[in-house]
Scaffold this motif. Structure first.
Motif, PDB file in Angstrom:
ATOM      1  N   ALA A 219       0.816  -1.217   0.000  1.00  0.00           N
ATOM      2  CA  ALA A 219       0.000   0.000   0.000  1.00  0.00           C
ATOM      3  C   ALA A 219       0.849   1.267   0.000  1.00  0.00           C
ATOM      4  O   ALA A 219       0.373   2.336  -0.399  1.00  0.00           O
ATOM      5  CB  ALA A 219      -0.944  -0.006   1.203  1.00  0.00           C
ATOM      6  N   LEU A 220       2.102   1.162   0.440  1.00  0.00           N
ATOM      7  CA  LEU A 220       2.992   2.327   0.455  1.00  0.00           C
ATOM      8  C   LEU A 220       3.581   2.622  -0.920  1.00  0.00           C
ATOM      9  O   LEU A 220       4.139   3.696  -1.132  1.00  0.00           O
ATOM     10  CB  LEU A 220       4.131   2.102   1.453  1.00  0.00           C
ATOM     11  N   HIS A 221       3.512   1.653  -1.845  1.00  0.00           N
ATOM     12  CA  HIS A 221       4.066   1.809  -3.197  1.00  0.00           C
ATOM     13  C   HIS A 221       5.519   2.292  -3.151  1.00  0.00           C
ATOM     14  O   HIS A 221       5.876   3.308  -3.771  1.00  0.00           O
ATOM     15  CB  HIS A 221       3.218   2.793  -4.015  1.00  0.00           C
ATOM     16  N   PRO A 222       6.379   1.571  -2.409  1.00  0.00           N
ATOM     17  CA  PRO A 222       7.764   2.045  -2.279  1.00  0.00           C
ATOM     18  C   PRO A 222       8.595   1.723  -3.518  1.00  0.00           C
ATOM     19  O   PRO A 222       8.234   0.878  -4.344  1.00  0.00           O
ATOM     20  CB  PRO A 222       8.272   1.244  -1.070  1.00  0.00           C
ATOM     21  N   SER A 223       9.728   2.397  -3.635  1.00  0.00           N
ATOM     22  CA  SER A 223      10.755   2.018  -4.598  1.00  0.00           C
ATOM     23  C   SER A 223      11.681   1.032  -3.901  1.00  0.00           C
ATOM     24  O   SER A 223      12.021   1.212  -2.730  1.00  0.00           O
ATOM     25  CB  SER A 223      11.549   3.248  -5.050  1.00  0.00           C
ATOM     26  N   PHE A 224      12.098  -0.026  -4.612  1.00  0.00           N
ATOM     27  CA  PHE A 224      12.926  -1.055  -4.002  1.00  0.00           C
ATOM     28  C   PHE A 224      14.374  -0.932  -4.465  1.00  0.00           C
ATOM     29  O   PHE A 224      14.646  -0.621  -5.630  1.00  0.00           O
ATOM     30  CB  PHE A 224      12.378  -2.439  -4.347  1.00  0.00           C
ATOM     31  N   GLY A 225      15.282  -1.207  -3.539  1.00  0.00           N
ATOM     32  CA  GLY A 225      16.699  -1.150  -3.860  1.00  0.00           C
ATOM     33  C   GLY A 225      17.498  -0.779  -2.632  1.00  0.00           C
ATOM     34  O   GLY A 225      17.004  -0.862  -1.498  1.00  0.00           O
ATOM     35  N   PRO A 226      18.744  -0.357  -2.813  1.00  0.00           N
ATOM     36  CA  PRO A 226      19.549   0.071  -1.668  1.00  0.00           C
ATOM     37  C   PRO A 226      19.012   1.366  -1.081  1.00  0.00           C
ATOM     38  O   PRO A 226      18.231   2.076  -1.724  1.00  0.00           O
ATOM     39  CB  PRO A 226      20.944   0.263  -2.266  1.00  0.00           C
ATOM     40  N   GLN A 227      19.433   1.668   0.137  1.00  0.00           N
ATOM     41  CA  GLN A 227      18.986   2.905   0.775  1.00  0.00           C
ATOM     42  C   GLN A 227      19.369   4.095  -0.081  1.00  0.00           C
ATOM     43  O   GLN A 227      20.508   4.206  -0.534  1.00  0.00           O
ATOM     44  CB  GLN A 227      19.636   3.032   2.159  1.00  0.00           C
ATOM     45  N   PRO A 228      18.434   5.011  -0.325  1.00  0.00           N
ATOM     46  CA  PRO A 228      18.771   6.192  -1.124  1.00  0.00           C
ATOM     47  C   PRO A 228      19.683   7.133  -0.348  1.00  0.00           C
ATOM     48  O   PRO A 228      19.806   7.034   0.879  1.00  0.00           O
ATOM     49  CB  PRO A 228      17.401   6.836  -1.382  1.00  0.00           C
ATOM     50  N   LEU A 229      20.321   8.036  -1.072  1.00  0.00           N
ATOM     51  CA  LEU A 229      21.164   9.034  -0.433  1.00  0.00           C
ATOM     52  C   LEU A 229      20.291   9.935   0.423  1.00  0.00           C
ATOM     53  O   LEU A 229      19.384  10.596  -0.081  1.00  0.00           O
ATOM     54  CB  LEU A 229      21.899   9.849  -1.495  1.00  0.00           C
ATOM     55  N   MET A 230      20.537   9.936   1.724  1.00  0.00           N
ATOM     56  CA  MET A 230      19.698  10.700   2.644  1.00  0.00           C
ATOM     57  C   MET A 230      20.492  11.058   3.892  1.00  0.00           C
ATOM     58  O   MET A 230      21.421  10.345   4.287  1.00  0.00           O
ATOM     59  CB  MET A 230      18.436   9.894   3.019  1.00  0.00           C
ATOM     60  N   ARG A 231      20.120  12.149   4.510  1.00  0.00           N
ATOM     61  CA  ARG A 231      20.703  12.543   5.799  1.00  0.00           C
ATOM     62  C   ARG A 231      19.772  12.001   6.882  1.00  0.00           C
ATOM     63  O   ARG A 231      18.676  12.515   7.092  1.00  0.00           O
ATOM     64  CB  ARG A 231      20.837  14.062   5.889  1.00  0.00           C
ATOM     65  N   VAL A 232      20.200  10.949   7.561  1.00  0.00           N
ATOM     66  CA  VAL A 232      19.340  10.202   8.486  1.00  0.00           C
ATOM     67  C   VAL A 232      19.075  11.007   9.753  1.00  0.00           C
ATOM     68  O   VAL A 232      19.990  11.567  10.357  1.00  0.00           O
ATOM     69  CB  VAL A 232      19.982   8.846   8.836  1.00  0.00           C
TER      70      VAL A 232
END
Length: 412
Positions: A219-232
């Motif tokens: 239901a979230l319709h996520p993109s799958f793959g490695p963690q995207p570039l983000m400031r956690v």
């Protein structure tokens, strides 16, 4: 842009999702209020547990002061002590939809929860070959699973995430006890919900993904793959029911903001292609339009000369790897092809952003392509130029030239 990444190294279930939301900072009162709004005399009990040395949040659903009935294929991961579920507790999709719609909840929360149950209902109807209106949820119609989905929907709404991402999903192994008997992992409904998503089986011979967890993820319709570039900014671990030795039975939720990459942007794209020499050009154009509407990155039609000197068309679709099954079925269903070529290509993408410039014909957006912060390409947006040309009754190329000139003057 606010991003969320679900690390499904130990699968995903409803209670794990709730624990991960709490661990990542969603206030408990958000989930408790959503639970209370259902009017099921239920509430949440929270404890901090150890999962192979990792501190994780475990969520229990209590009904009338007692632990709500927990069912193996609903969201428990341990099958050492199987439970048997009496079918009299089953609820129909219409009953669950009515329960959610009449609850005092935000419309967005209701919509996400109902979508999740409809995904479950479609999976069950397909498996049992009966109309969805005749489906009664035995495993996921119990109080704990209803609370899991609605409370999770409230937590998701609270986060206001712009884009969800997820890792490939570990489904586990072995068998699971369902309402209709013993089945291999993943259970039938779970397997159907995971169609087209990247999955694998590793580490444990037990159920790691439940129908509830799979439906929430879908239901979230996520993109799958490695963690995207983000400031956690926050990390939460939601504990599963099992606690196997040497393996953390937990779902990790990582929250953060999108980080602009100062390096070249490389990613992977799936390329599907087929050559057609016996299909109407009208149908080929229709398929191309349908692929774009379904989310393809691009569709290309190339004239080719095929065997026996026949003119044909090479139909090429570029898409997200996770969406490949959708476009495979589109080509096999809508065209006359007997086979496809499918490959993974590495692509280099410039960063993109827009600036607006003032021209004698009004404001026009300029699309920029940047590499390491430097502009490599600048082009006026075609639709802006076309609208301005029509409004001022001037040649389109005149508007385009004016937009480029205005951009160059601003950045001289």
């Amino acid at each position: 842009m606010r991003l969320a990444y679900l690390d499904c190294f130990a699968g995903i279930a409803g209670d794990m999702f709730l624990g991960a939301l709490l661990g990542a900072g969603v206030p408990l009162q958000i989930l408790q209020a959503a639970t209370a709004a259902l009017g099921l005399n239920a509430h949440l009990e929270i404890e901090t547990v150890d999962r192979s040395g990792i501190s994780a949040t475990k969520v229990h659903v209590l009904e009338g002061g007692h632990l709500a009935e927990t069912i193996p294929s609903a969201h428990t991961h341990s099958h050492e002590h199987p439970h048997h579920h009496d079918h009299k507790h089953g609820r129909s999709l219409s009953e669950i939809r009515s329960l959610i719609q009449t609850a005092n909840l935000d419309a967005a929360i209701k919509a996400l929860a109902i979508e999740t149950f409809e995904l479950l209902g479609n999976a069950e109807a397909k498996i049992h070959n009966i109309p969805i209106d005749r489906i009664h949820f035995h495993e996921v119609g119990a109080v704990d699973s209803i609370v899991d989905i609605v409370a999770a929907s409230a937590g998701i709404h609270h986060l206001q995430i712009d884009a969800w991402h997820a890792s490939p999903i570990n489904v586990g192994g072995g068998t699971v006890e369902c309402a209709h008997g013993t089945f291999p992992v993943p259970a039938p409904a779970t397997a159907d919900l995971l169609l087209g998503l990247p999955t694998y089986s590793a580490h444990l011979q037990q159920e790691l993904v439940t129908p509830t967890g799979a439906a929430l993820l879908r239901a979230l319709h996520p993109s799958f793959g490695p963690q995207p570039l983000m400031r956690v900014s926050a990390i939460g671990y939601g504990a599963g029911t099992g606690n196997p030795k040497g393996f953390p039975d937990a779902l990790r939720l990582i929250l953060g903001k999108e980080e602009a990459d100062t390096h070249e942007q490389h990613d992977t794209v799936t390329v599907l292609e087929t050559a057609l020499d016996d299909l109407s050009p009208q149908l080929i154009a229709y398929v191309a339009e349908k692929a774009l509407a379904a989310g393809a990155f691009d569709v290309m039609l190339t004239p080719v000369l095929m065997k026996k000197g026949r003119p044909g068309t090479l139909l090429t679709i570029l898409c997200n790897p996770a969406d490949s099954p959708t476009f495979e079925q589109l080509l096999l269903t809508e065209t006359s092809t007997l086979g496809l070529r499918i490959r993974q290509d590495r692509r280099l993408c410039l960063d993109r952003r827009h600036v607006s410039v003032e021209t004698p014909f009004g404001p026009i957006r300029i699309k920029l392509g940047l590499q390491s912060g430097e502009v490599r390409n600048a082009a006026p947006e075609f639709e802006d130029c076309r609208a301005a040309a029509a409004q001022h009754n001037v040649p389109l190329k005149q508007v385009q030239q004016a937009a480029i000139a205005a951009y160059m003057n601003q950045h001289a």
